[in-house]
Scaffold this motif. Structure first.
Motif, PDB file in Angstrom:
ATOM      1  N   THR A  11       0.858  -1.188   0.000  1.00 34.56           N
ATOM      2  CA  THR A  11       0.000   0.000   0.000  1.00 34.56           C
ATOM      3  C   THR A  11       0.891   1.234   0.000  1.00 34.56           C
ATOM      4  O   THR A  11       1.786   1.367   0.838  1.00 34.56           O
ATOM      5  CB  THR A  11      -0.923   0.016   1.232  1.00 34.56           C
ATOM      6  OG1 THR A  11      -1.767  -1.138   1.179  1.00 34.56           O
ATOM      7  CG2 THR A  11      -1.781   1.272   1.257  1.00 34.56           C
ATOM      8  N   PHE A  12       0.653   2.104  -0.965  1.00 33.38           N
ATOM      9  CA  PHE A  12       1.411   3.346  -1.106  1.00 33.38           C
ATOM     10  C   PHE A  12       0.570   4.491  -0.549  1.00 33.38           C
ATOM     11  O   PHE A  12      -0.631   4.566  -0.804  1.00 33.38           O
ATOM     12  CB  PHE A  12       1.718   3.628  -2.581  1.00 33.38           C
ATOM     13  CG  PHE A  12       2.502   2.530  -3.237  1.00 33.38           C
ATOM     14  CD1 PHE A  12       3.884   2.490  -3.138  1.00 33.38           C
ATOM     15  CD2 PHE A  12       1.858   1.531  -3.957  1.00 33.38           C
ATOM     16  CE1 PHE A  12       4.613   1.477  -3.743  1.00 33.38           C
ATOM     17  CE2 PHE A  12       2.568   0.522  -4.572  1.00 33.38           C
ATOM     18  CZ  PHE A  12       3.952   0.495  -4.462  1.00 33.38           C
ATOM     19  N   HIS A  13       1.213   5.377   0.189  1.00 37.02           N
ATOM     20  CA  HIS A  13       0.518   6.522   0.781  1.00 37.02           C
ATOM     21  C   HIS A  13       0.731   7.729  -0.121  1.00 37.02           C
ATOM     22  O   HIS A  13       1.825   8.297  -0.170  1.00 37.02           O
ATOM     23  CB  HIS A  13       1.021   6.756   2.204  1.00 37.02           C
ATOM     24  CG  HIS A  13       0.821   5.551   3.068  1.00 37.02           C
ATOM     25  ND1 HIS A  13      -0.411   5.216   3.594  1.00 37.02           N
ATOM     26  CD2 HIS A  13       1.664   4.570   3.447  1.00 37.02           C
ATOM     27  CE1 HIS A  13      -0.302   4.094   4.266  1.00 37.02           C
ATOM     28  NE2 HIS A  13       0.951   3.680   4.192  1.00 37.02           N
ATOM     29  N   THR A  14      -0.334   8.092  -0.841  1.00 27.49           N
ATOM     30  CA  THR A  14      -0.245   9.164  -1.823  1.00 27.49           C
ATOM     31  C   THR A  14      -1.049  10.372  -1.371  1.00 27.49           C
ATOM     32  O   THR A  14      -1.934  10.269  -0.515  1.00 27.49           O
ATOM     33  CB  THR A  14      -0.761   8.700  -3.205  1.00 27.49           C
ATOM     34  OG1 THR A  14      -2.168   8.470  -3.132  1.00 27.49           O
ATOM     35  CG2 THR A  14      -0.059   7.424  -3.657  1.00 27.49           C
ATOM     36  N   ARG A  15      -0.733  11.492  -1.981  1.00 26.80           N
ATOM     37  CA  ARG A  15      -1.487  12.729  -1.773  1.00 26.80           C
ATOM     38  C   ARG A  15      -2.120  13.076  -3.109  1.00 26.80           C
ATOM     39  O   ARG A  15      -1.434  13.136  -4.134  1.00 26.80           O
ATOM     40  CB  ARG A  15      -0.563  13.869  -1.339  1.00 26.80           C
ATOM     41  CG  ARG A  15       0.156  13.637  -0.033  1.00 26.80           C
ATOM     42  CD  ARG A  15      -0.663  13.911   1.177  1.00 26.80           C
ATOM     43  NE  ARG A  15      -0.959  15.335   1.283  1.00 26.80           N
ATOM     44  CZ  ARG A  15      -1.822  15.857   2.136  1.00 26.80           C
ATOM     45  NH1 ARG A  15      -2.477  15.074   2.971  1.00 26.80           N
ATOM     46  NH2 ARG A  15      -2.040  17.140   2.188  1.00 26.80           N
ATOM     47  N   VAL A  16      -3.446  13.283  -3.107  1.00 30.46           N
ATOM     48  CA  VAL A  16      -4.163  13.618  -4.335  1.00 30.46           C
ATOM     49  C   VAL A  16      -4.892  14.948  -4.163  1.00 30.46           C
ATOM     50  O   VAL A  16      -5.384  15.281  -3.074  1.00 30.46           O
ATOM     51  CB  VAL A  16      -5.155  12.507  -4.745  1.00 30.46           C
ATOM     52  CG1 VAL A  16      -4.414  11.221  -5.080  1.00 30.46           C
ATOM     53  CG2 VAL A  16      -6.176  12.247  -3.669  1.00 30.46           C
ATOM     54  N   ARG A  17      -4.945  15.686  -5.248  1.00 34.10           N
ATOM     55  CA  ARG A  17      -5.623  16.978  -5.237  1.00 34.10           C
ATOM     56  C   ARG A  17      -7.118  16.754  -5.044  1.00 34.10           C
ATOM     57  O   ARG A  17      -7.717  15.902  -5.670  1.00 34.10           O
ATOM     58  CB  ARG A  17      -5.347  17.728  -6.539  1.00 34.10           C
ATOM     59  CG  ARG A  17      -5.836  19.151  -6.511  1.00 34.10           C
ATOM     60  CD  ARG A  17      -5.270  19.940  -7.702  1.00 34.10           C
ATOM     61  NE  ARG A  17      -5.528  21.339  -7.503  1.00 34.10           N
ATOM     62  CZ  ARG A  17      -4.747  22.180  -6.841  1.00 34.10           C
ATOM     63  NH1 ARG A  17      -3.620  21.749  -6.326  1.00 34.10           N
ATOM     64  NH2 ARG A  17      -5.061  23.437  -6.701  1.00 34.10           N
TER      65      ARG A  17
END
Length: 182
Positions: A11-17
């Motif tokens: 699981t990758f921890h991403t930031r999305v707009r």
């Protein structure tokens, strides 16, 4: 070497707009898995030592970005750049590079990279743990072709580049597709 291997489930921890967040920094956390990126698609994945570093920013990432149409013509659905950097860094690097075609995957903890056997120490450069440079053609989560730079080791004195270049990967795809058509 790793051809035929299934990618590790991470699981990758991403930031999305997300404009609903509001304010000057409208981003929210979103967990994305290996399957979210790779299931049901033929993808080129390339991983490198660090965002904003010279070889990565000058050659490898721009080469994949500018050659995207050529990769699509060879049956590639997506191209992803991975690095052992957090989502904040990867998003800013994508913005600075003006990316429109290549997606970035933050492997901030290095878990995916470790499970791929590609996590190396770069203490000699003050980087800590990072990815060794490689590229892969991945079909539905399984490695179809593997392109690893020579000399995999901790604190390597150089940053080898060539085996995982966009040109090398594209040449392999063309040859593989010609062989299938013959």
């Amino acid at each position: 070497m790793k051809t035929g291997m299934k990618l590790p489930d991470v699981t990758f921890h991403t930031r999305v707009r997300d404009e609903a967040v509001g304010g000057p920094n409208p981003f929210r956390w979103q967990a994305r898995t290996t399957a979210d990126y790779f299931a049901g698609k033929r993808v080129v994945l390339f991983s490198l030592p660090g965002a904003f570093t010279p070889t990565c920013s000058t050659y490898q990432l721009p080469g994949f970005e500018n050659g995207f149409a050529d990769f699509q013509a060879e049956g590639v659905d997506a191209i992803y750049c991975m690095s052992v950097n957090d989502s904040f860094v990867m998003n800013q690097w994508a913005k600075a590079q003006g990316l429109e075609n290549v997606g970035v995957i933050p492997d901030g903890s290095g878990e995916f990279t470790r499970r791929m056997g590609m996590l190396v120490r770069k203490d000699n450069l003050g980087f800590g743990l990072r990815s060794w440079r490689y590229a892969a053609v991945v079909n539905d989560g399984v490695i179809e072709a593997w392109f690893e730079e020579p000399g995999l080791c901790d604190n390597h004195g150089e940053d080898p580049y060539g085996v995982s270049s966009p040109e090398t990967v594209l040449a392999w795809l063309k040859q593989a597709n010609e062989a299938v058509a013959a």
